[in-house]
Scaffold this motif. Structure first.
Motif, PDB file in Angstrom:
ATOM      1  N   ARG A  42       0.851  -1.191   0.000  1.00  0.00           N
ATOM      2  CA  ARG A  42       0.000   0.000   0.000  1.00  0.00           C
ATOM      3  C   ARG A  42       0.884   1.236   0.000  1.00  0.00           C
ATOM      4  O   ARG A  42       1.872   1.320   0.723  1.00  0.00           O
ATOM      5  CB  ARG A  42      -0.931   0.004   1.207  1.00  0.00           C
ATOM      6  CG  ARG A  42      -1.921  -1.157   1.182  1.00  0.00           C
ATOM      7  CD  ARG A  42      -2.723  -1.232   2.445  1.00  0.00           C
ATOM      8  NE  ARG A  42      -1.829  -1.554   3.566  1.00  0.00           N
ATOM      9  CZ  ARG A  42      -2.218  -1.586   4.830  1.00  0.00           C
ATOM     10  NH1 ARG A  42      -3.469  -1.303   5.153  1.00  0.00           N
ATOM     11  NH2 ARG A  42      -1.355  -1.895   5.785  1.00  0.00           N
ATOM     12  N   GLU A  43       0.530   2.198  -0.837  1.00  0.00           N
ATOM     13  CA  GLU A  43       1.356   3.390  -1.040  1.00  0.00           C
ATOM     14  C   GLU A  43       1.708   4.098   0.263  1.00  0.00           C
ATOM     15  O   GLU A  43       2.856   4.480   0.484  1.00  0.00           O
ATOM     16  CB  GLU A  43       0.638   4.373  -1.991  1.00  0.00           C
ATOM     17  CG  GLU A  43       1.513   5.494  -2.479  1.00  0.00           C
ATOM     18  CD  GLU A  43       2.715   5.035  -3.296  1.00  0.00           C
ATOM     19  OE1 GLU A  43       3.797   5.635  -3.110  1.00  0.00           O
ATOM     20  OE2 GLU A  43       2.593   4.087  -4.093  1.00  0.00           O
ATOM     21  N   LYS A  46       4.592   2.198   2.192  1.00  0.00           N
ATOM     22  CA  LYS A  46       5.832   1.809   1.532  1.00  0.00           C
ATOM     23  C   LYS A  46       7.029   2.398   2.264  1.00  0.00           C
ATOM     24  O   LYS A  46       7.028   3.555   2.668  1.00  0.00           O
ATOM     25  CB  LYS A  46       5.832   2.257   0.072  1.00  0.00           C
ATOM     26  CG  LYS A  46       4.973   1.378  -0.805  1.00  0.00           C
ATOM     27  CD  LYS A  46       5.167   1.688  -2.267  1.00  0.00           C
ATOM     28  CE  LYS A  46       4.331   0.735  -3.093  1.00  0.00           C
ATOM     29  NZ  LYS A  46       4.454   1.026  -4.516  1.00  0.00           N
TER      30      LYS A  46
END
Length: 97
Positions: A42-43, A46
Motif C-alpha cells: 500500500r502506497e 511503503k
C-alpha cells in the motif's frame, strides 16, 4: 538474527494494542518454517527496505499481525507494530503465504 523494538514502538504496543515484546517474539518463534512474509504494497505504508508482515500466534493462542522491516546490514527485524489480527488479515495471509 535479532528483533529490535524502539522505545516509542514498545510504548505504542503496550498502550494502544496491549501487546508485549515477549508476545512478538513468540509470534516469530511459532511461525512455520516454510511460511512466507508478505510485503505491504500500500502506497501509504511503503518503506525502504519494504515493510513486511505475517500472522503469528502467541503461547497463549493470541493471533497477532506483526509488521516489521528487515535490515540486512544488522541482520535484524525492526518491529513497526503488532496487534490482534482481524479476519480479513488472516484470510489474506493464509491465501498468499
Amino acid at each position: 538474527m535479532g528483533i529490535s523494538i524502539s522505545t516509542s514502538v514498545r510504548q505504542k504496543l503496550a498502550t494502544k494494542h496491549s501487546v508485549t515484546e515477549n508476545e512478538v517474539i513468540e509470534c516469530f518463534s511459532s511461525r512455520k518454517a516454510n511460511a512466507k512474509f508478505l510485503r505491504d504494497n500500500r502506497e501509504e505504508h511503503k518503506t525502504n527496505p519494504p515493510s513486511l508482515w505475517f500472522i503469528g500466534t502467541t503461547d497463549t493462542g493470541r493471533v497477532l499481525k506483526v509488521v516489521f522491516i528487515y535490515c540486512s546490514d544488522s541482520n535484524e527485524f525492526v518491529i513497526k507494530t503488532a496487534y490482534e489480527a482481524n479476519g480479513e488479515e488472516v484470510r489474506i495471509y493464509n491465501k498468499y503465504s
